[in-house]
Design a protein around this motif. Structure first.
Motif, PDB file in Angstrom:
ATOM      1  N   ALA A  34       0.833  -1.199   0.000  1.00 30.75           N
ATOM      2  CA  ALA A  34       0.000   0.000   0.000  1.00 30.75           C
ATOM      3  C   ALA A  34       0.869   1.252   0.000  1.00 30.75           C
ATOM      4  O   ALA A  34       1.973   1.255   0.543  1.00 30.75           O
ATOM      5  CB  ALA A  34      -0.918   0.002   1.212  1.00 30.75           C
ATOM      6  N   ASP A  35       0.353   2.312  -0.598  1.00 33.45           N
ATOM      7  CA  ASP A  35       1.031   3.607  -0.547  1.00 33.45           C
ATOM      8  C   ASP A  35       0.651   4.383   0.707  1.00 33.45           C
ATOM      9  O   ASP A  35       1.481   5.067   1.300  1.00 33.45           O
ATOM     10  CB  ASP A  35       0.682   4.428  -1.787  1.00 33.45           C
ATOM     11  N   ILE A  36      -0.621   4.273   1.107  1.00 29.40           N
ATOM     12  CA  ILE A  36      -1.116   4.950   2.304  1.00 29.40           C
ATOM     13  C   ILE A  36      -1.948   3.939   3.097  1.00 29.40           C
ATOM     14  O   ILE A  36      -2.766   3.207   2.529  1.00 29.40           O
ATOM     15  CB  ILE A  36      -1.965   6.186   1.951  1.00 29.40           C
ATOM     16  N   ILE A  37      -1.740   3.914   4.403  1.00 33.03           N
ATOM     17  CA  ILE A  37      -2.368   2.917   5.274  1.00 33.03           C
ATOM     18  C   ILE A  37      -3.088   3.632   6.412  1.00 33.03           C
ATOM     19  O   ILE A  37      -2.507   4.510   7.065  1.00 33.03           O
ATOM     20  CB  ILE A  37      -1.305   1.966   5.870  1.00 33.03           C
ATOM     21  N   ALA A  38      -4.345   3.249   6.651  1.00 33.21           N
ATOM     22  CA  ALA A  38      -5.117   3.752   7.788  1.00 33.21           C
ATOM     23  C   ALA A  38      -5.425   2.579   8.707  1.00 33.21           C
ATOM     24  O   ALA A  38      -6.027   1.597   8.276  1.00 33.21           O
ATOM     25  CB  ALA A  38      -6.406   4.419   7.311  1.00 33.21           C
ATOM     26  N   LEU A  39      -5.004   2.685   9.964  1.00 31.22           N
ATOM     27  CA  LEU A  39      -5.205   1.607  10.930  1.00 31.22           C
ATOM     28  C   LEU A  39      -6.039   2.107  12.103  1.00 31.22           C
ATOM     29  O   LEU A  39      -5.931   3.261  12.501  1.00 31.22           O
ATOM     30  CB  LEU A  39      -3.863   1.086  11.449  1.00 31.22           C
ATOM     31  N   GLN A  40      -6.843   1.196  12.651  1.00 25.75           N
ATOM     32  CA  GLN A  40      -7.621   1.492  13.848  1.00 25.75           C
ATOM     33  C   GLN A  40      -7.321   0.441  14.927  1.00 25.75           C
ATOM     34  O   GLN A  40      -6.792  -0.619  14.640  1.00 25.75           O
ATOM     35  CB  GLN A  40      -9.131   1.507  13.553  1.00 25.75           C
ATOM     36  N   GLU A  41      -7.712   0.780  16.161  1.00 24.40           N
ATOM     37  CA  GLU A  41      -7.468  -0.067  17.330  1.00 24.40           C
ATOM     38  C   GLU A  41      -5.975  -0.402  17.477  1.00 24.40           C
ATOM     39  O   GLU A  41      -5.577  -1.549  17.663  1.00 24.40           O
ATOM     40  CB  GLU A  41      -8.335  -1.334  17.298  1.00 24.40           C
ATOM     41  N   VAL A  42      -5.184   0.632  17.381  1.00 26.88           N
ATOM     42  CA  VAL A  42      -3.741   0.536  17.619  1.00 26.88           C
ATOM     43  C   VAL A  42      -3.504   0.950  19.072  1.00 26.88           C
ATOM     44  O   VAL A  42      -3.975   2.005  19.504  1.00 26.88           O
ATOM     45  CB  VAL A  42      -2.963   1.448  16.655  1.00 26.88           C
ATOM     46  N   THR A  43      -2.779   0.120  19.818  1.00 31.41           N
ATOM     47  CA  THR A  43      -2.694   0.332  21.267  1.00 31.41           C
ATOM     48  C   THR A  43      -1.258   0.350  21.773  1.00 31.41           C
ATOM     49  O   THR A  43      -0.333  -0.139  21.131  1.00 31.41           O
ATOM     50  CB  THR A  43      -3.453  -0.775  22.029  1.00 31.41           C
ATOM     51  N   ARG A  44      -1.139   0.898  22.975  1.00 32.16           N
ATOM     52  CA  ARG A  44       0.069   0.789  23.795  1.00 32.16           C
ATOM     53  C   ARG A  44      -0.355   0.369  25.205  1.00 32.16           C
ATOM     54  O   ARG A  44      -1.350   0.886  25.732  1.00 32.16           O
ATOM     55  CB  ARG A  44       0.800   2.131  23.875  1.00 32.16           C
ATOM     56  N   ASN A  45       0.379  -0.560  25.777  1.00 28.83           N
ATOM     57  CA  ASN A  45       0.187  -0.961  27.180  1.00 28.83           C
ATOM     58  C   ASN A  45      -1.233  -1.461  27.456  1.00 28.83           C
ATOM     59  O   ASN A  45      -1.834  -1.139  28.488  1.00 28.83           O
ATOM     60  CB  ASN A  45       0.534   0.204  28.120  1.00 28.83           C
ATOM     61  N   PHE A  46      -1.761  -2.283  26.541  1.00 30.43           N
ATOM     62  CA  PHE A  46      -3.099  -2.842  26.684  1.00 30.43           C
ATOM     63  C   PHE A  46      -2.976  -4.308  27.085  1.00 30.43           C
ATOM     64  O   PHE A  46      -2.215  -5.067  26.476  1.00 30.43           O
ATOM     65  CB  PHE A  46      -3.851  -2.704  25.355  1.00 30.43           C
ATOM     66  N   MET A  47      -3.724  -4.706  28.085  1.00 34.96           N
ATOM     67  CA  MET A  47      -3.585  -6.059  28.614  1.00 34.96           C
ATOM     68  C   MET A  47      -3.975  -7.145  27.616  1.00 34.96           C
ATOM     69  O   MET A  47      -3.504  -8.279  27.716  1.00 34.96           O
ATOM     70  CB  MET A  47      -4.409  -6.210  29.910  1.00 34.96           C
ATOM     71  N   ARG A  48      -4.804  -6.816  26.632  1.00 37.42           N
ATOM     72  CA  ARG A  48      -5.271  -7.849  25.701  1.00 37.42           C
ATOM     73  C   ARG A  48      -4.208  -8.283  24.691  1.00 37.42           C
ATOM     74  O   ARG A  48      -4.391  -9.266  23.991  1.00 37.42           O
ATOM     75  CB  ARG A  48      -6.535  -7.383  24.978  1.00 37.42           C
ATOM     76  N   ASN A  49      -3.117  -7.533  24.570  1.00 37.13           N
ATOM     77  CA  ASN A  49      -2.013  -7.962  23.711  1.00 37.13           C
ATOM     78  C   ASN A  49      -0.684  -7.922  24.471  1.00 37.13           C
ATOM     79  O   ASN A  49       0.369  -7.632  23.893  1.00 37.13           O
ATOM     80  CB  ASN A  49      -1.947  -7.148  22.417  1.00 37.13           C
TER      81      ASN A  49
END
Length: 286
Positions: free
Chosen positions: A30-45
Motif C-alpha cells: 500500500a502507498d497509504i495505510i489507515a489503521l484502527q485499534e492501535v494500542t500501547r500498554n493494553f492487557m489484551r495484547n
C-alpha cells in the motif's frame, strides 16, 4: 495510488493470537495505510507498543499516531516511582510520502453506563503525494449506539469540510520560518464506521438517494467508494463474529471527496487476512 484501511483489533486475530507480523504482511504494497485499534500498554495484547512495532516492521513509511483514549490507573515501578505506562487506544496513518501535518479529531460521545464507551477519534494526515497534497483520515466510530454514530458523523463532516477555511494544523507558517502548507479540498475517509450500508448513519454520511433518480454525487457529501468502480459483491463482510457468524457484516469503508469520485479505480476486501477480526479494505485511485 493504493490505499488500505485495517482495524487491527490490537493485533489479535480470530485465533486469539497476537501477531503484528500478520498485520504488516496484509498491508504490504500500500502507498497509504489507515489503521484502527492501535494500542500501547493494553492487557489484551500483553502490553505491546503497537506503534513502535509497526514502525519497525514498516520502516519505509512515514507515520503518525492519534491517541483517542488515554488512561493510567496510577501504576508504579519496582522503585515506587510513577511508571508512566499509559494505556493508549487510537488510530494510525502510514504513508510512503511525507505526512507534513496531522490533527487528532476527537469525536463526540455520551457517558454510557451499560456498556463500555471508549473515546473515539479520526486521525487527519496531510500527505504530500506525487499527484498533489491529499488529506487522509483514519476513522473509528462507536460500535454500540446508532445515535452516537450519527453525532460522530455529523461532527466529522463538519471538521473535514471546514479544513480549507481553517488551514489544518497551521496557517501563516511563514512567521515561524516554515513554508505555507497546502489546504486541499480532496480527502479520503477510511476506517471502521461500525455501520451497515443503507443504515440511517450511512445516509447521514453519504446522503439519501432520490427515490426516482437514485444517488447523486454532490459537493457536500463524501462518496461511498463501494458505490463506485463496481463496488463489492452483495453479502460481502469486513468484520466476522466468530461466535455468531450470522452477525458478521460490512462495517469498514472508504469514502472520497466528490472531486475524487472519478479517480476511484477499484475497491476490494481482502478475505484472506488473518491478523484481526476485521478484513483490510483496499482502495485504488487513478
Amino acid at each position: 495510488m493504493k490505499l488500505v484501511t485495517y482495524n487491527t483489533q490490537y493485533g489479535v486475530g480470530r485465533d486469539g493470537r497476537y501477531d503484528l507480523g500478520r498485520i504488516a504482511a496484509a498491508i504490504e504494497g500500500a502507498d497509504i495505510i489507515a489503521l484502527q485499534e492501535v494500542t500501547r500498554n493494553f492487557m489484551r495484547n500483553n502490553m505491546a507498543d503497537m506503534v513502535e512495532g509497526l514502525a519497525r516492521l514498516l520502516p519505509d513509511y512515514f507515520h503518525v499516531y492519534g491517541v483517542a483514549m488515554d488512561i493510567d490507573f496510577g501504576t508504579v515501578g519496582d522503585d515506587g516511582k510513577p511508571a508512566n505506562k499509559r494505556l493508549q487506544f487510537g488510530n494510525m496513518v502510514l504513508s510512503r510520502w511525507p505526512i507534513v501535518a496531522s490533527r487528532n479529531l476527537l469525536l463526540p460521545r455520551s457517558r454510557r453506563l451499560s456498556r463500555g464507551n471508549l473515546q473515539r477519534s479520526a486521525l487527519e494526515a496531510l500527505v504530500m503525494a506525487p499527484s498533489g497534497a491529499l488529506r487522509v483520515y483514519s476513522v473509528h466510530l462507536d460500535h454500540v449506539n446508532l445515535e452516537e454514530r450519527i453525532a460522530q458523523i455529523r461532527h466529522l463532516k463538519e471538521r473535514v469540510y471546514a479544513y480549507p477555511m481553517e488551514g489544518g494544523a497551521i496557517s501563516g507558517a511563514v512567521e515561524y520560518g516554515f513554508p505555507e502548507l497546502p489546504s486541499p479540498e480532496e480527502f479520503v475517509l477510511m476506517g471502521d464506521f461500525n455501520m451497515v450500508p443503507g443504515s440511517p448513519e450511512h445516509l447521514v454520511m453519504a446522503g439519501a438517494p432520490d427515490p426516482v433518480e437514485g444517488a447523486q454525487i454532490v459537493a457536500h457529501h463524501p462518496v461511498d467508494a463501494y458505490a463506485l468502480a463496481g463496488g463489492v459483491p452483495d453479502g460481502s463482510v469486513s468484520w466476522t463474529d466468530a461466535t455468531h457468524p450470522e452477525k458478521s457484516r460490512l462495517i469498514d469503508y472508504a469514502f472520497v471527496q466528490a472531486g475524487l469520485a472519478a479517480s476511484v479505480r477499484s475497491i476490494r476486501i481482502d478475505k484472506d487476512a488473518q491478523g484481526s477480526d476485521h478484513q483490510p479494505v483496499w482502495l485504488e485511485l487513478a
